[in-house]
Design an enzyme around this catalytic site. Structure first.
Site, PDB file in Angstrom:
ATOM      1  N   TYR A 147       0.833  -1.204   0.000  1.00  0.00           N
ATOM      2  CA  TYR A 147       0.000   0.000   0.000  1.00  0.00           C
ATOM      3  C   TYR A 147       0.869   1.257   0.000  1.00  0.00           C
ATOM      4  O   TYR A 147       0.632   2.193  -0.785  1.00  0.00           O
ATOM      5  CB  TYR A 147      -0.919  -0.024   1.216  1.00  0.00           C
ATOM      6  N   LYS A 151       0.955   4.064  -3.083  1.00  0.00           N
ATOM      7  CA  LYS A 151       0.589   5.464  -2.866  1.00  0.00           C
ATOM      8  C   LYS A 151       1.780   6.394  -3.086  1.00  0.00           C
ATOM      9  O   LYS A 151       1.619   7.516  -3.587  1.00  0.00           O
ATOM     10  CB  LYS A 151       0.007   5.645  -1.467  1.00  0.00           C
ATOM     11  N   THR A 180     -14.149   4.345   7.368  1.00  0.00           N
ATOM     12  CA  THR A 180     -14.705   3.620   6.225  1.00  0.00           C
ATOM     13  C   THR A 180     -14.440   2.125   6.373  1.00  0.00           C
ATOM     14  O   THR A 180     -13.840   1.682   7.343  1.00  0.00           O
ATOM     15  CB  THR A 180     -14.061   4.106   4.914  1.00  0.00           C
TER      16      THR A 180
END
Length: 247
Positions: A147, A151, A180
């Site tokens: 990740y 990014k 979320t």
């Protein structure tokens, strides 16, 4: 108010859905993109699409642009879709999951940006690209190597893209820590895979997570501010200067 058009990936949940809802409520056109259309989709336009189908992205962008009338003066691409998985030490990560992470967090946004720019090359509309990045692209998080790499790549790609294209303004914005489904996945991690798990559990317990509604409002305000063209390419939504106060 001048009507604008937005193409938003990852529009089926989280900030993608909430941003779409706020834009539609304000009278703008939104073409939502995700694998499945949510039952509560608030708008008229939605394209079910799996972003891992890289060879079909160009055609999908063409379909989305066909839904936008030529009278629209501003068209915005929002690359919001992404994945936090795999979570765990880099040496233990599954090859297929690593590959999918890079595809969703970096390769697909790169191809979406390329198709958007090339297909609108002769359009007189104002063109904007908002790539949803993360503080993880700018700081080391143990257990999030894929990740973080995706990014970080998205940030640097955005800088290259913005330098290359004078007719398209590109920003890569970290939206903060938002309550979320991605945060739910993080909180289910094992400490061996993600050493900072207790810190993220505390964010939830202490009410320190931003809501999708508030984050979407800030992102909408950022994209519509009159000095958007002057903003730096790499941004954090929590540290934006006031409009008109300099950047």
């Amino acid at each position: 108010m001048e009507k604008e058009a937005y193409i938003i990936t990852g529009a089926s949940k989280g900030i993608g859905l909430e941003w779409s809802r706020q834009l539609i409520d304000a009278g703008h056109i939104v073409i939502g993109i995700a694998r499945t259309q949510p039952e509560n989709w608030p708008g008229e336009h939605f394209l079910p699409f799996d972003l891992t189908r890289l060879e079909e992205i160009e055609d999908m962008i063409a379909q989305a642009l066909e839904l936008i009338t030529k009278k629209i003066k501003t068209i915005v691409l929002v690359n919001n879709a992404g994945t936090i998985e795999p979570i765990g030490p880099a040496h233990a990560n599954n090859a297929a999951q690593v590959s999918q992470s890079i595809v969703l967090n970096l390769t697909a946004p790169m191809l979406l940006c390329g198709a958007f720019i090339s297909q609108l090359e002769n359009s007189p509309a104002d063109k904007k690209i908002v790539n949803i990045s993360s503080g993880a692209g700018r700081k080391v998080y143990e257990g999030w190597s894929a990740y973080c790499a995706g990014k970080a790549g998205l940030d640097h790609y955005s800088s290259c893209l913005d330098a290359e294209n004078k007719s398209v303004k590109v920003v890569s914005v970290a939206p903060g820590i938002i309550d979320t489904g991605m945060q739910e996945k993080i909180r289910k991690s094992e400490a061996a895979d993600f050493p900072l798990i207790e810190k993220f559990l505390d964010y939830k317990k202490s009410g320190l997570l931003s809501s999708p509604e508030e984050t979407a409002r800030l992102l909408m305000e950022m994209t519509q501010r009159p000095d958007f063209e002057s903003l730096p390419t790499i941004l954090d939504i929590r540290n934006l200067p006031q409009a008109g106060k300099g950047v």
